[in-house]
Design a protein around this motif. Structure first.
Motif, short mmCIF file in Angstrom:
data_model
loop_
_atom_site.label_atom_id
_atom_site.label_comp_id
_atom_site.label_asym_id
_atom_site.label_seq_id
_atom_site.Cartn_x
_atom_site.Cartn_y
_atom_site.Cartn_z
N VAL A 1 1.29 -1.15 -0.51
CA VAL A 1 -0.23 -0.37 0.31
C VAL A 1 1.05 0.71 0.18
O VAL A 1 0.59 2.62 -0.53
N LEU A 2 2.43 1.28 0.76
CA LEU A 2 2.64 2.44 0.64
C LEU A 2 3.79 2.81 -1.08
O LEU A 2 4.00 4.35 -0.79
N ARG A 3 3.53 1.78 -1.65
CA ARG A 3 3.90 2.29 -2.42
C ARG A 3 2.87 3.18 -3.54
O ARG A 3 2.97 3.86 -4.54
N GLY B 1 -2.55 15.39 4.72
CA GLY B 1 -1.81 15.10 4.79
C GLY B 1 -1.96 13.16 5.60
O GLY B 1 -3.56 13.16 6.29
N ILE B 2 -1.97 11.62 5.18
CA ILE B 2 -1.95 10.53 5.03
C ILE B 2 -0.95 9.87 6.21
O ILE B 2 0.38 10.28 5.96
N ASN B 3 -1.44 9.11 6.50
CA ASN B 3 -0.53 7.81 7.86
C ASN B 3 -0.86 6.56 7.44
O ASN B 3 -2.33 6.19 7.34
N ILE B 4 -0.22 5.83 6.83
CA ILE B 4 -0.28 4.12 6.31
C ILE B 4 0.44 3.57 7.53
O ILE B 4 1.41 3.89 7.32
N LYS B 5 -1.14 2.86 7.88
CA LYS B 5 -0.29 2.38 9.66
C LYS B 5 -1.12 1.14 9.82
O LYS B 5 -1.82 0.40 8.00
#
Length: 281
Positions: free
Chosen positions: A62-64, A87-91
């Motif tokens: 998902v980070l891609r 912004g977003i944070n992918i956790k």
């Protein structure tokens, strides 16, 4: 807009934008709004971030898409006098037990037996591999009868069999090319003959990480994404097949079965392509 409405809007956007691979990755995701006390350029308005939580094995993939997701979330987000998007944070998404209640809207999303019936009927007449097929059919029957732990375990066994078939096919591919005898022997020892599924999957990652163009040429795009899904199933199977206390929710199992069904024919087609690589035009 609630967190649930935001996630639904995000998935609708991805579907409309034909980002089906990313939509698949976010099938089991959750959204939380991270409201901060830091001011924007306006002294009365604070910064708000969108936290996208995804299953641990899928986080790297998902980070891609982080930049793309940031732009989409910025477009969906509705500014208020109190907060603005920053912004977003992918956790990581923690595993849940059945002690957590599903809300009523989740329970009404779909009749799960449709998913299991469709997968059963799809696999039953096909002859890709009898062992994997047996586990898939039993998994569908277990799920239809509400035996979620057994269903997750059986589907995990099917995925492990599929991983072995894929590894053996890639070995045939190596033998058909210009790889050295040493490289072929190492792949057979460390991947095909690995004593544990996670070692086989890790080895397959290492040997194929720079072969994306090869897979694309065989009609199999986003190979790392699909391999990550096999690892996700493996981990669910480990939790279900051992007395860990981590139970499988109906909704999670629906998602896993749906994704496996999407990959089933695609992965077996890739296996046949790899095994017969010299014959591929």
């Amino acid at each position: 807009m609630t967190e649930e409405e935001f996630l639904f809007s995000l998935k609708q956007y991805l579907q409309h934008d034909n980002k089906l691979d990313l939509l698949q990755l976010l099938a089991s995701s959750e959204i939380t709004f991270n409201k901060t006390s830091s001011f924007t350029t306006k002294s009365w308005q604070c910064k708000e971030y969108v936290d996208i939580r995804v299953p641990i094995p899928l986080k790297k993939e998902v980070l891609r898409y982080e930049s793309y997701l940031r732009d989409v979330c910025a477009e969906i987000y509705i500014e208020t006098p109190e907060y603005d998007f920053y912004g977003i944070n992918i956790k990581a998404l923690p595993y849940k037990s059945t002690k957590n209640e599903l809300n009523n809207s989740e329970k009404k999303i779909i009749n799960p037996n449709i998913i299991y019936d469709n997968f059963y009927n799809k696999v039953a007449p096909l002859e890709f591999d009898e062992i994997e097929k047996t586990y898939i059919l039993e998994a569908c029957l277990c799920a239809k009868n509400g035996n979620m732990l057994a269903a997750a375990t059986m589907l995990g066994c099917a995925a492990e069999r599929l991983l072995l078939l894929l590894s053996e096919a890639y070995l045939d591919f190596l033998k058909s090319g210009e790889e050295s005898t040493k490289e072929i022997a190492n792949f057979e020892k460390n991947v095909v003959n690995a004593d544990k599924a996670h070692k086989r999957l890790d080895g397959l990652y290492r040997y194929t990480q720079n072969k994306e163009k090869v897979f694309e040429g065989l009609g199999f795009e986003k190979s790392n994404l699909h391999f990550a899904f096999l690892d996700f199933i493996r981990q669910v199977r480990n939790d279900s097949g051992h007395p860990t206390g981590n139970y499988v929710l109906d909704l999670d199992l629906n998602t896993i079965f749906s994704q496996y069904q999407l990959l089933y024919e695609k992965l077996h087609h890739l296996i046949e392509q790899l095994k017969n690589y010299p014959k591929v035009s």
